[in-house]
Design an enzyme around this catalytic site. Structure first.
Site, mmCIF file in Angstrom:
data_model
loop_
_atom_site.group_PDB
_atom_site.id
_atom_site.type_symbol
_atom_site.label_atom_id
_atom_site.label_comp_id
_atom_site.label_asym_id
_atom_site.label_seq_id
_atom_site.Cartn_x
_atom_site.Cartn_y
_atom_site.Cartn_z
ATOM 1 N N HIS B 12 2.363 7.580 37.337
ATOM 2 C CA HIS B 12 1.067 7.763 37.007
ATOM 3 C C HIS B 12 0.750 6.146 36.493
ATOM 4 O O HIS B 12 0.235 6.100 35.337
ATOM 5 C CB HIS B 12 0.598 8.620 35.913
ATOM 6 N N HIS B 59 -0.020 8.246 26.126
ATOM 7 C CA HIS B 59 0.712 7.129 25.912
ATOM 8 C C HIS B 59 -0.100 6.415 24.507
ATOM 9 O O HIS B 59 -0.794 5.571 24.629
ATOM 10 C CB HIS B 59 0.592 5.984 26.987
ATOM 11 N N HIS B 193 11.908 3.056 35.561
ATOM 12 C CA HIS B 193 11.079 1.721 34.926
ATOM 13 C C HIS B 193 11.614 1.484 33.407
ATOM 14 O O HIS B 193 11.590 2.488 32.546
ATOM 15 C CB HIS B 193 9.688 1.766 35.015
ATOM 16 N N GLU B 240 10.414 9.884 31.542
ATOM 17 C CA GLU B 240 9.385 10.597 31.801
ATOM 18 C C GLU B 240 9.567 11.684 32.903
ATOM 19 O O GLU B 240 8.947 12.440 33.168
ATOM 20 C CB GLU B 240 8.272 9.609 32.458
#
Lengths: 129, 280
Positions: B12, B59, B193, B240
């Site tokens: 996302h 976030h 990431h 995540e």
């Protein structure tokens, strides 16, 4: 008994755990305030004055003024909160990431396009040195 | 009876939203990424799910450090796309499914998972980017959405095992809802990431692909992966991927993999995408 923190030996990485979340609470809440346009305008007009309204350490304030993101991470900043600062500056996540690695943005982008930073040699502190 | 018919996994990344919003999806940089979603767009137009149970993370948008819920279920009538500091994305309001959401909250809490019930919440790119990837740019989203936010920002975050078992409880909950609904569950975020510090830019394609390889048939192995392995092998934000395990847990024992796509990079991130159909 102390909490288990098996991630402490991962190089170049700060995990935002209970210790960091406590240390960085006001720094991160300052960052959240930049989600509002009026606060962004006041911050930009006089950064030091705006920062003085938050009960942060002088070290934290200076790191913000210097846009020293690695220092902010070490002082309890979380990257998703710190993103409000570089977004207010009109900068991208890739810009900030490059800055934290010490690479130029161009070199960093080229590294990502060619598959990113390999985990080899980057799993444990001191590995391969 | 409501049924969870399929699950989708998808990253996302905020810049994917920006590429869609600015009409840049066919550039050399972005085309290979978006091509991998062509199949999904056609498939979902035929499947016509009534409700998406959308597992994502906030976030530092709706939740500051004032409150950090581990699992939060959105029970509102609607959810506004959030202003994340540079104006809200130009996407439609997200319509909720409060009857089903409250039913799931009640059922899942009674199965011993303590959810936080949220009646007012703006939703950030974690939720709206996957919607844009699957549905493009409609005037109105053709589906109702139950936002389900998992804390993967402030440690301790929930374990992969906890997320996987929560998915099973969500399946039980949905199947005990009387209305005849086609429900999909999406697990979003990842894959490898790292956005912070001198190690930023870490990507581990081999690890990511092994995760995708095992998602359909060996989810128990994935549920055992410890936080520190995600951090060490996939970067600090690779955690995540525990949200994909909520999705997998909610599909039952037997699933069929229908489609897969993997692309590096989108900005700082390895993008993974998978469709799993529930067979049981």
């Amino acid at each position: 008994m102390a909490l288990d923190k098996p991630y402490k030996d991962v190089p170049g990485t700060t995990i935002f755990d209970s210790e960091m979340a406590r240390k960085g609470y006001h720094l991160n809440q300052f960052c959240m305030s930049l989600m509002k346009a009026e606060n962004r305008a006041r911050f930009k007009a006089d950064e030091r004055a705006y920062l003085s309204e938050w009960p942060m350490s002088e070290e934290q304030r200076q790191a913000v003024l210097d846009r020293d993101y690695n220092a902010m991470l070490a002082l309890g900043g979380n990257i998703y909160f710190l993103a409000k600062i570089f977004s207010s500056d009109g900068k991208s996540f890739q810009y900030a990431a490059a800055l934290m690695t010490g690479m130029s943005e161009e070199d960093y982008k080229a590294m990502m396009v060619s598959g990113g930073r390999s985990p080899d040699g980057n799993r444990y502190i001191g590995e391969g040195t | 009876m409501a049924r969870i018919t399929a699950g989708i996994g998808a990253s996302h990344v905020p810049l994917i939203g920006r590429a869609i919003d600015t009409g840049d999806t066919q550039s050399d940089y972005w085309k290979p990424l978006f091509d991998g979603f062509d199949f999904t767009k056609k498939w979902i137009a035929e499947e016509k799910p009534d409700v998406i149970f959308l597992v994502y993370n906030d976030h530092a948008t709706a939740f500051s450090l004032d409150m950090v819920p581990t699992f939060a279920i959105g029970c509102a009538e609607e959810f506004a796309p959030a202003d994340e500091g540079f104006g809200a994305r130009p996407v439609p309001m997200v319509e909720g499914a409060p009857d089903l959401a409250w039913h799931v909250a009640q059922s899942v809490i009674q199965q011993d998972f303590d959810l936080t019930i949220v009646n007012k919440m703006d939703v950030d790119h974690g939720l709206t980017v996957p919607l844009s990837l699957m549905y493009g740019q409609p005037k109105k989203w053709p589906v109702k959405v139950i936002p389900f936010a998992v804390n993967v920002v402030v440690y301790p975050t929930p374990s992969g095992r906890r997320c996987y078992n929560l998915g099973k409880a969500i399946r039980n909950a949905v199947e005990s809802f009387d209305e005849d609904l086609n429900v999909q569950i999406w697990g979003t975020g990842g894959m490898s990431h790292q956005l912070q510090g001198p190690r930023a830019g870490l990507i581990n394609q081999e690890w990511d692909k092994r995760f995708l390889d095992r998602l359909a048939d060996k989810p128990e192995e994935l549920a055992d992966i410890a936080h520190v392995e995600y951090i060490r092998e996939t970067g600090s934000e690779g955690i995540e991927m525990v949200m994909w395990l909520v999705m997998r847990g909610a599909l039952g024992d037997n699933v069929t993999e229908l489609h897969r796509h993997y692309h590096v990079p989108a900005s700082n991130t390895a993008v993974g995408h998978i469709i799993l159909e529930s067979q049981s």
